[in-house]
Scaffold this active site. Structure first.
Site, PDB file in Angstrom:
ATOM      1  N   ASP A  36      30.690  22.915 -46.321  1.00 14.68           N
ATOM      2  CA  ASP A  36      30.153  23.594 -47.498  1.00 14.68           C
ATOM      3  C   ASP A  36      29.008  22.800 -48.122  1.00 14.68           C
ATOM      4  O   ASP A  36      28.932  21.580 -48.001  1.00 14.68           O
ATOM      5  CB  ASP A  36      31.250  23.878 -48.528  1.00 14.68           C
ATOM      6  CG  ASP A  36      31.916  22.622 -49.074  1.00 14.68           C
ATOM      7  OD1 ASP A  36      32.148  21.681 -48.289  1.00 14.68           O
ATOM      8  OD2 ASP A  36      32.210  22.580 -50.291  1.00 14.68           O
ATOM      9  N   GLU A  78      34.720  20.598 -50.070  1.00 12.37           N
ATOM     10  CA  GLU A  78      34.444  19.240 -50.552  1.00 12.37           C
ATOM     11  C   GLU A  78      33.548  19.245 -51.776  1.00 12.37           C
ATOM     12  O   GLU A  78      33.757  18.466 -52.726  1.00 12.37           O
ATOM     13  CB  GLU A  78      33.801  18.412 -49.439  1.00 12.37           C
ATOM     14  CG  GLU A  78      33.756  16.901 -49.729  1.00 12.37           C
ATOM     15  CD  GLU A  78      32.578  16.468 -50.591  1.00 12.37           C
ATOM     16  OE1 GLU A  78      32.647  15.373 -51.190  1.00 12.37           O
ATOM     17  OE2 GLU A  78      31.581  17.213 -50.670  1.00 12.37           O
TER      18      GLU A  78
END
Length: 432
Positions: free
Chosen positions: A118, A184
Site C-alpha cells: 500500500d 502498513e
C-alpha cells in the site's frame, strides 16, 4: 573474541561467501535495468491503502513475481478495523489481505522479510504517474516507499534461490518467510498480529523501507499512535438563535490549542493535529467537529504521559456546558530502542556493506514502520534495506535507480551469510 578479532573473522567469512556466490552477485548486476522497468510498471498501479481493487491488482502482480522464487503463497485475510469518520461516526474500514511467501517451511533456521504494497496515495490523488527527473532519479508513487524496496527484496531472494552453490551445500535447515501487508501506511492495524506471529519463527528480520538518499539506515525509531477527538455541541440558526447554539468548531479550536501546548513539555514527544472537519453551512452553528492527530514517543513512559494529558483535555472540554467530548485511538506501534541483540545485527549488516563496498551508517528517526512491530515481538531487525530515495509520502517521492542492484547485492549477502551460518556465533540469543 575481541571486537577487532570478530570483525576480521566476519570479514574473512564474507569474502569466501562472495567468492562462492560470485555468479549470483553478477546476475544481480545484470538485473539492474529490469528492476527499473519493474518499478515503473508497479508504480503505475495505484495501491493506496483504501483502494481495495488496486491492492488486489498489486497483490496479484506480486504473486506472479514471487512465484519465480519457488515459494508457496498463502493469502491471509484481515478483519475490518474500526475508525472514526470525519463526521465523527464509528465506521468499518475494509483491509486488503496479507500475503505470506515461504521457502522450506519446515526448516528451523529462518529469516523473516517484510514489506507492504500500500501507498499513501489514494485513487483520486493527482500523483499517479512515474517520470524521470534525470537519468538517475525516478519520481513516482511508491518508487521508494516501498515498491522499489519489494523489488530489491525479490531479486535478492531470486539470486539466493537460483545460486548454483545449492548443489554442493546443504541448506535444508535454512528457510525464509516473506510477509507482505496492505495496511502498513495506516499503521498495520490488521497485519500487526501476523507480524508478531511470524516473528516467533525467525531469528532475524529484514524490512524494506527506503534508506535515505545517502544510504543511511534507520536506527532507533519512535513509537506512534493515531487518535481522534470528537466534540459534540448544539446546532442553532446562526442569526435567529445564535445564543442557543454550542459551537463545536470553536470548542475544538480551544481543544487543539491545549493539545498543541503538550509539545515541548516532554523530550522526544511530538503531537501533530493534522485533519479537522466540522460544520454543515455558514448559517448553522456547528454541532460537531472531528480532529485526527498523530503522536510520536520514545518510550512506553512517554506514551502513558500522553494518554494522561489527552484524558485531562477531554475532561476539561467535556465539562463545558452543552458540550460532549470523546477520544478514540491509541498507540499502535511501540518504540524501537536498540538493545544488544539489535546492535549485533546492525554490526553484521554494516560488515556486509563493507564487504560490498557500501558504507552503512545508522541514525535514530521519528519515523516508524513494521520494524517497530518486529522489535516488539523480540525479533532483531534492520528495517531500511530498500532503495535509496527520499521525499516519501509526497508527490516529490523519488528513487535513485543505481541503488537497485546495489541494495539487492547487500541483501543477498546478508541472506547467504545467514544461510551459511556465518553469523551464528555473532547473533545474541534470546533474552540478552
Amino acid at each position: 573474541m575481541t571486537p577487532q578479532t570478530m570483525n576480521a573473522v566476519l570479514s574473512d567469512r564474507l569474502f569466501e561467501i562472495k567468492k562462492r556466490h560470485a555468479d549470483a552477485f553478477s546476475w544481480l548486476d545484470g538485473q539492474q535495468a529490469a528492476m527499473v522497468d519493474q518499478v515503473i510498471a508497479w508504480s503505475k498501479i495505484n495501491s493506496g491503502s483504501g483502494n481495495l481493487d488496486g491492492l488486489r491488482r498489486m497483490g496479484e502482480t506480486l504473486e506472479d513475481a514471487f512465484a519465480k522464487t519457488g515459494a508457496d503463497c498463502t493469502l491471509l485475510p484481515l478483519s475490518p478495523v474500526r475508525m472514526i469518520s470525519l463526521k465523527g461516526e464509528d465506521q468499518s474500514l475494509e483491509l486488503g489481505p496479507c500475503r505470506l511467501f515461504s521457502i522450506r517451511p519446515q526448516a528451523p533456521r529462518r529469516i523473516l522479510l517484510t514489506g507492504h504494497i500500500d501507498t499513501v496515495f489514494a485513487a483520486d490523488h493527482p500523483f499517479q504517474t512515474p517520470r524521470w527527473l534525470d537519468d538517475q532519479t525516478l519520481n513516482g508513487p511508491g518508487v521508494a516507499d516501498m515498491k522499489g524496496g519489494l523489488i530489491v527484496m525479490l531479486h535478492a531472494l531470486l539470486a539466493v534461490e537460483r545460486s548454483g552453490a545449492w548443489e554442493d551445500f546443504d541448506f535444508s535447515d535454512f528457510g525464509w518467510d516473506v510477509l507482505i501487508s496492505a495496511d502498513e501506511e495506516i499503521g498495520s492495524l490488521g497485519s500487526a498480529a501476523y507480524l508478531a506471529e511470524r516473528a516467533a519463527f525467525a531469528r532475524i528480520g529484514l524490512t524494506y523501507e527506503p534508506a535515505l538518499a545517502d544510504g543511511t539506515l534507520a536506527g532507533a525509531r519512535k513509537g506512534s499512535g493515531n487518535f481522534s477527538f470528537v466534540v459534540r455541541g448544539r446546532a442553532a440558526h446562526a442569526g435567529r438563535e445564535f445564543a442557543l447554539g454550542r459551537n463545536a468548531v470553536v470548542m475544538m479550536a480551544e481543544l487543539i490549542t491545549q493539545l498543541d501546548a503538550l509539545n515541548g513539555q516532554r523530550s522526544g514527544v511530538t503531537i501533530n493535529p493534522a485533519v479537522i472537519a466540522g460544520g454543515a453551512a455558514p448559517n448553522i452553528v456547528p454541532d460537531s467537529a472531528v480532529l485526527r492527530f498523530n503522536v510520536r514517543v520514545e518510550s512506553d513512559a512517554d506514551a502513558q504521559w500522553v494518554r494522561e494529558g489527552l484524558m485531562a483535555i477531554s475532561k476539561d472540554i467535556g465539562a463545558r456546558e452543552g458540550f460532549q467530548v470523546s477520544l478514540h485511538g491509541d498507540f499502535n506501534r511501540p518504540p524501537k530502542p536498540i538493545g544488544p541483540r539489535n546492535q549485533a545485527l546492525f554490526d553484521i549488516v554494516s560488515a556486509c556493506g563493507e564487504a560490498m563496498d557500501i558504507g552503512i551508517s545508522y541514525r535514530a528517526t521519528g519515523g516508524c514502520c513494521e520494524g517497530n512491530n518486529l522489535a516488539a515481538a523480540n525479533l532483531p531487525n534492520v528495517d531500511t534495506l530498500g532503495v535509496r530515495g527520499g521525499d516519501i509520502h509526497s508527490a516529490d517521492e523519488y528513487v535513485l535507480v543505481e541503488s537497485f542492484a546495489e541494495r539487492a547485492r547487500l541483501s543477498a549477502l546478508i541472506i547467504f551469510g545467514f544461510a551459511h551460518g556465518a553469523f551464528d556465533d555473532l547473533l545474541i540469543g534470546e533474552g540478552a
